[in-house]
Design a protein around this motif. Structure first.
Motif, short mmCIF file in Angstrom:
data_model
loop_
_atom_site.label_atom_id
_atom_site.label_comp_id
_atom_site.label_asym_id
_atom_site.label_seq_id
_atom_site.Cartn_x
_atom_site.Cartn_y
_atom_site.Cartn_z
N UNK A 644 0.79 -1.46 0.04
CA UNK A 644 -0.09 -0.12 0.05
C UNK A 644 0.56 1.28 -0.17
N UNK A 645 0.39 2.43 0.17
CA UNK A 645 1.04 3.54 -0.24
C UNK A 645 1.17 3.82 1.04
N UNK A 646 2.67 4.53 1.21
CA UNK A 646 4.02 5.03 2.24
C UNK A 646 2.58 5.17 3.76
N UNK A 647 2.05 5.89 3.95
CA UNK A 647 0.81 6.39 4.88
C UNK A 647 0.18 5.24 5.65
N UNK A 648 -0.54 4.28 4.68
CA UNK A 648 -1.50 3.62 4.67
C UNK A 648 -0.43 2.36 5.49
N UNK A 649 0.81 2.04 5.18
CA UNK A 649 1.67 1.21 5.64
C UNK A 649 1.64 1.29 6.50
N UNK A 650 2.39 2.53 7.18
CA UNK A 650 2.33 3.06 8.70
C UNK A 650 1.90 3.07 9.84
N UNK A 651 0.00 3.71 9.08
CA UNK A 651 -1.07 3.16 9.72
C UNK A 651 -0.82 1.91 10.46
N UNK A 652 -0.85 0.65 8.83
CA UNK A 652 -1.63 -0.92 9.45
C UNK A 652 -0.46 -1.44 10.59
N UNK A 653 1.07 -1.00 10.46
CA UNK A 653 1.87 -1.05 11.33
C UNK A 653 1.30 -1.09 12.10
N UNK A 654 1.39 -0.08 12.42
CA UNK A 654 0.81 0.54 14.39
C UNK A 654 -0.48 -0.28 15.05
N UNK A 655 -1.49 -1.24 13.95
CA UNK A 655 -2.09 -1.29 13.92
C UNK A 655 -1.55 -2.93 14.21
N UNK A 656 -0.92 -3.45 13.69
CA UNK A 656 -1.35 -5.03 13.64
C UNK A 656 0.00 -4.69 15.07
N UNK A 657 0.58 -4.34 15.38
CA UNK A 657 1.65 -4.10 16.63
C UNK A 657 1.30 -3.48 17.72
N UNK A 658 0.12 -2.71 17.89
CA UNK A 658 -0.36 -2.29 19.31
C UNK A 658 -0.46 -3.12 19.72
N UNK A 659 -0.22 -2.85 21.27
CA UNK A 659 -0.64 -3.63 22.48
C UNK A 659 -1.53 -3.57 23.40
#
Length: 659
Positions: A644-659
């Motif tokens: 995906x685009x860079x900004x969406x990838x950054x959001x997705x990574x936070x979504x996946x790794x959030x505790x």
């Protein structure tokens, strides 16, 4: 008590908002609104704002950003290809225009030293207005647009010798004028060498490092720093700020970050450029008009008619068609912003009286106010003026094409007959399929016609020529050249006459795929992605993969709009074939730790796809699974390949790794 500078800024912004809004409703260019706001609020108008060094500086930065974005639009090979226009046509225009303006000033009693400066100021045109208006009209890369840009570039370079010459003419040079001019030219050559060296060896690594940080704020700051630093370097060498910004843009235009840079710089450019036009309007003293209006009108006529005619004649001598020459002349028929710099410096050295300065200044401002209309209607006026030549040639071409194609039915129209167009024509001939090609290279067309091919001289963006080529009866149309602006124009023309015609568009990469498809393209074929498919085809067939399976893979890739090919793992360095703009989709791998909230949840519950992020694969226990289903339950240690685009990838990574 002097007003706070913030008050001046607020007054300017309020007036600009009102003026631009009113002119927008009247379908007039916003530049006129900015000029009107400056005239009303300036020290010679209502006096709501006074001369401010801070505002003048910000306005000058607006021109810097404009030239920076112009450099992004022009690739280095394209700029080198324009050298004959820049040096030949531009040099002749500045020399003859200066001589004509100086002669007019001498006739009205100005000293010969002051007349040279007046002539130089009148020879310069408005880079800011002309290029912005051409860009808005998608004419920047047209024939008259390229000629105008070439002349404007030389004019910007010519400002430097004039700035060196003015103190010498005033008697402050202390000797011969040739040595300072030669020194200025030497500094210019040094500036060019420095900028090209920095651009080639420093800018791409710099932006690679910035891109790795994945910070939009850092990227924007770096863009601003590079543009302003380049302007500062040339200014320190005695050249204009705008020249350095243009060279920096030219260098960055060769990188994969070009489109993202342009998007980041545009808001700063538009706001500050509007401020620049306001400061131009503020220079006009409307209360002196009753006393000087005959001289002003005469000088405006000299700029619009005389200068326009001079440019048109020179463009015609340079080999352009009469219609193109007239359009080029109309586009450049005005004074320019750099002329104000010459006039101000000459006034400081008392080379002519304030009355003379106000006449020239007022005429230049009025001519700049007329420019948006001249640029907007340059095509319509050229058609009216050149009916016996321009339109006759076009009508003759239209008739020639129509006569040669009137019996064709179900043929293919090729827009452009370069390498790609000619290769397509070979395949069509092998299958006994009829085609018609339109191109703008006379030598290429003559050689092809001599060989018996149905190729005609014509601009594919003109609806009448497309109609003559039988677009309403055609089976398909292919845009074979890599010019996005022209492609958009062709799509708009064709879709009005034939909404169902299959249209294939060739592009260099996937940057404008969605926009071209929305504009009416049936298929958009990016060269970089198609090259990957062809290489994969040959490799798989070499490895004895069944032909049917290879064709299935190719069909899947194309039917998904190359989605699986558009992602790219970005590293520190990219190869020449791996260039991708920062706005394109990227690949990024995320490994799930045990404490991540996403562990134990189904993939479809995370809402990644709704935000434009696709999970292309999941690696678990050393086994990679492609295209996982939404009901896949995520586990600790899973490696998710995201696209995906860079900004969406950054959001997705936070979504996946959030505790």
């Amino acid at each position: 008590m002097h007003a706070h500078p913030m008050q001046d800024v607020l007054v300017l912004l309020a007036l600009a908002v009102v003026a631009v809004a009113l002119l927008r409703r009247a379908h007039l260019p916003p530049v006129l609104g900015y000029l009107l706001a400056g005239i009303l609020a300036g020290p010679h108008g209502l006096g709501w704002i006074q001369d401010s060094a801070a505002i003048e500086f910000m306005a000058e930065i607006g021109v810097v950003f404009l030239l920076f974005t112009i450099g992004l639009e022009f690739s280095l090979p394209q700029f080198l290809a324009m050298r004959h226009t820049v040096l030949g046509l531009g040099g002749a225009q500045v020399a003859l225009g200066t001589a004509a303006g100086a002669g007019l000033a001498l006739w009205h009693g100005v000293s010969w030293e002051g007349a040279v400066v007046v002539g130089g100021a009148l020879a310069l045109s408005s880079t800011a207005i002309v290029i912005k208006q051409l860009a808005d009209q998608l004419e920047l890369h047209s024939r008259h647009g390229r000629a105008a840009v070439g002349i404007l570039l030389f004019q910007d370079l010519a400002v430097v010798p004039f700035l060196v010459l003015i103190p010498i003419l005033a008697g402050d040079g202390g000797g011969s004028m040739w040595w300072p001019i030669l020194l200025a030219l030497l500094k210019g050559a040094v500036a060019l060498a420095v900028m090209f060296a920095l651009g080639r060896f420093g800018l791409r690594p710099l932006f690679h490092e910035v891109g790795r940080a994945r910070s939009a704020e850092l990227f924007t700051l770096t863009v601003l720093m590079v543009a302003l630093a380049a302007a500062w370097i040339t200014n320190q060498l005695g050249l204009s700020l705008a020249l350095g910004a243009f060279l920096a843009g030219l260098m960055l235009g060769e990188t994969e970050y070009r489109h993202q840079i342009e998007a980041d710089i545009r808001p700063f450019r538009d706001v500050l450029l509007g401020l620049f036009f306001i400061t131009i309007g503020a220079r006009l003293d409307v209360f002196q008009l009753p006393d000087i209006w005959p001289l002003v009108l005469g000088l405006v006529a000299f700029l619009v008619l005389g200068k326009g005619l001079l440019v048109a004649v020179l463009a015609r001598i340079a080999g352009n068609e009469a219609g193109v020459a007239v359009r080029t002349g109309m586009v450049l028929a005005q004074g320019g912003e750099f002329g104000f710099a010459l006039l101000a410096l000459a006034m400081q050295h008392d080379l002519f009286s304030p009355a003379t300065s106000q006449v020239v200044l007022t005429a230049v401002v009025i001519s700049m106010a007329l420019t948006p209309f001249l640029v907007r209607y340059n095509g319509a006026v050229a058609k009216q003026l050149m009916q016996g030549n321009y339109l006759q040639r076009r009508a003759t071409r239209q008739q020639e094409i129509a006569e040669a194609t009137h019996e064709l039915e179900g043929h293919i129209i090729l827009c452009g007959y370069g390498r790609v167009g000619q290769n397509l024509a070979k395949f069509l001939r092998d299958e006994a399929l009829e085609y018609v090609a339109l191109d703008l290279d006379p030598t290429r067309i003559r050689n092809a016609r001599d060989a018996g091919e149905r190729v005609f001289y014509g601009d594919s963006t003109h609806r009448d020529l497309l109609e003559a080529a039988g677009v309403s009866r055609a089976r398909a149309l292919v845009i074979t050249f890599d010019n996005v602006n022209a492609a958009f124009q062709i799509l708009a023309r064709v879709r009005e006459d034939n909404p169902t015609l299959p249209i294939l568009v060739r592009t260099r990469d996937d940057t404008y795929m969605e926009e071209l498809s929305s504009a009416g393209a049936t298929e958009v074929l990016p060269e970089s992605l198609e090259a990957s498919l062809m290489l994969a085809t040959d490799l798989l067939l070499t490895l004895d993969v069944p032909h049917g399976e290879v064709m299935r893979l190719l069909e899947n890739a194309r039917s998904s709009s190359y989605r699986q090919l558009r992602g790219l793992f970005t590293g520190v360095e990219l190869g020449e074939g791996d260039k991708t703009p920062t706005t394109s989709e990227r690949l990024h791998t995320v490994i799930l730790p045990g404490e991540a909230e996403s562990v134990g949840r189904h993939l479809g519950d995370l809402g990644l796809e709704e935000r434009g992020v696709l999970v292309t694969a999941v690696r678990r226990g050393g086994i990679r699974g492609e295209e996982p289903t939404p009901d896949l339950e995520l586990r600790e240690g899973d490696a998710l390949v995201l696209q995906g685009p860079s900004e969406q990838l950054e959001w997705a990574e936070k979504r996946l790794l959030s505790k």
